[in-house]
Design an enzyme around this catalytic site. Sequence first.
Site, PDB file in Angstrom:
ATOM      1  N   LYS A 152      -9.137  -6.550  10.280  1.00 44.32           N
ATOM      2  CA  LYS A 152     -10.244  -6.151   9.394  1.00 44.32           C
ATOM      3  C   LYS A 152     -11.636  -6.308  10.035  1.00 44.32           C
ATOM      4  O   LYS A 152     -12.557  -5.575   9.699  1.00 44.32           O
ATOM      5  CB  LYS A 152     -10.187  -6.951   8.094  1.00 44.32           C
ATOM      6  N   ASN A 170     -16.684 -24.339  -1.338  1.00 48.88           N
ATOM      7  CA  ASN A 170     -15.625 -24.118  -0.353  1.00 48.88           C
ATOM      8  C   ASN A 170     -15.264 -25.430   0.333  1.00 48.88           C
ATOM      9  O   ASN A 170     -16.103 -26.326   0.455  1.00 48.88           O
ATOM     10  CB  ASN A 170     -16.099 -23.099   0.700  1.00 48.88           C
ATOM     11  N   ARG A 174     -19.195 -22.908   5.875  1.00 45.13           N
ATOM     12  CA  ARG A 174     -18.932 -21.482   5.602  1.00 45.13           C
ATOM     13  C   ARG A 174     -19.647 -21.015   4.339  1.00 45.13           C
ATOM     14  O   ARG A 174     -20.103 -19.872   4.266  1.00 45.13           O
ATOM     15  CB  ARG A 174     -17.420 -21.236   5.486  1.00 45.13           C
ATOM     16  N   SER A 216       0.811  -1.224   0.000  1.00 46.98           N
ATOM     17  CA  SER A 216       0.000   0.000   0.000  1.00 46.98           C
ATOM     18  C   SER A 216       0.845   1.277   0.000  1.00 46.98           C
ATOM     19  O   SER A 216       0.522   2.223  -0.722  1.00 46.98           O
ATOM     20  CB  SER A 216      -0.970  -0.004   1.185  1.00 46.98           C
ATOM     21  N   ASN A 237     -11.707  -2.160   5.481  1.00 44.46           N
ATOM     22  CA  ASN A 237     -10.281  -2.006   5.158  1.00 44.46           C
ATOM     23  C   ASN A 237      -9.862  -0.553   4.973  1.00 44.46           C
ATOM     24  O   ASN A 237      -8.693  -0.275   4.719  1.00 44.46           O
ATOM     25  CB  ASN A 237      -9.887  -2.840   3.926  1.00 44.46           C
ATOM     26  N   ASP A 297     -12.578  -3.761  -1.032  1.00 40.53           N
ATOM     27  CA  ASP A 297     -12.119  -4.933  -1.799  1.00 40.53           C
ATOM     28  C   ASP A 297     -13.103  -5.307  -2.910  1.00 40.53           C
ATOM     29  O   ASP A 297     -12.691  -5.637  -4.028  1.00 40.53           O
ATOM     30  CB  ASP A 297     -11.923  -6.145  -0.870  1.00 40.53           C
ATOM     31  N   GLY A 353      -5.088 -10.747  -9.734  1.00 40.56           N
ATOM     32  CA  GLY A 353      -5.466 -10.023  -8.516  1.00 40.56           C
ATOM     33  C   GLY A 353      -4.771  -8.686  -8.297  1.00 40.56           C
ATOM     34  O   GLY A 353      -5.229  -7.873  -7.486  1.00 40.56           O
ATOM     35  N   GLY A 362     -14.205 -20.612  -2.573  1.00 42.49           N
ATOM     36  CA  GLY A 362     -13.802 -19.987  -1.313  1.00 42.49           C
ATOM     37  C   GLY A 362     -14.959 -19.252  -0.664  1.00 42.49           C
ATOM     38  O   GLY A 362     -15.883 -18.788  -1.348  1.00 42.49           O
TER      39      GLY A 362
END
Length: 278
Positions: free
Chosen positions: A65, A151, A156, A16, A86, A101, A239, A127
């Site tokens: 976070k 996932n 989850r 960053s 974030n 994000d 990404g 995921g």
Amino acid sequence: MKKACVIGYPIAHSRSPLIHNHWLNTYGIKGIYEKCPVEPEKLGEFLRNLATNGYVGCNVTIPHKETAINFVQNIDSIVTKTGSLNTIYTENNTIKATSTDGEGFYQNLVTSLAGLNLNGKNVLILGAGGSARAVIERLLRAGVANIHIINRTQARSEELALLFGPKVIASLPLNLPSLMQTMDLLINTTSQGMQGQPELEIDLTPLPATAVVADLIYVPLKTKLLLAAEARGLKAVGGLGMLLHQAVVGFEKWFGVKPVVTDELYRLIARDIDPSFR
Ligand SMILES: NC(=O)c1ccc[n+]([C@@H]2O[C@H](COP(=O)([O-])OP(=O)(O)OC[C@H]3O[C@@H](n4cnc5c(N)ncnc54)[C@H](OP(=O)(O)O)[C@@H]3O)[C@@H](O)[C@H]2O)c1
């Protein structure tokens, strides 16, 4: 001189500062963006003293976070929905927070693939962690038809289906090949394929020829998943662009200029990740 920072623990590897200091230079803004290691037990104290210590805001990364929400006066609807933030900024003497994000993912996708329209599209997400939540929240606002989640830990993905409602469906790993046949967009949000993590081994053959494959991972810059997608002639999106685009929101809030994600910036950060990048 305006001052912002990124907080996390550890924080040494954050890119960053490279991104924001590049923009500060580009736009001739008198400001600085620092890296601050903040231990979990010091998080409340750090955020309470943010303005007193001269910061106009900060980015927040692992492991803060989720817990940082407890120390912010005003969170937006994205943070409420995804349970994580974030980006922290001050407005009218109030500490506010958002999560960028999802926006970073979306902006990277639509700028990488000009003309892409996500309305009515079928999406498959691998995921169900924090980044999956952020991506799902944004894709639903973009009008996708449905999002299947696969996932390793089924509980989850079921939790996310409950949270986001009927367009989000928890699917079983064994259904992956048949599901792929009708997907427009496949997204890896797991850490599989990241440097030092196990590889993600998927046969992409069932995907339609028009499908797009995206990976949130940026170390390496091009994962095996993306290489496999390209080998099949599919469009592949990495990404790093997401990392750059998610930074736009914070920079604008802190320094008052909406920065542009340029090829020059992409190359700067790509070379920091992989010195052989050309
Ligand atoms: N480009 C960007 O700007 C950006 C932003 C955020 C994140 N990311 C990247 O996205 C990835 C995920 O981040 P996150 O914050 O969502 O992490 P997270 O909350 O820890 O979630 C990790 C996910 O990966 C799965 N997973 C991990 N190891 C696995 C394995 N060996 N086999 C199968 N599944 C596995 C987990 O499954 P279980 O639920 O079964 O544990 C979970 O779904 C990371 O690589 C991160 O660097 C990139």
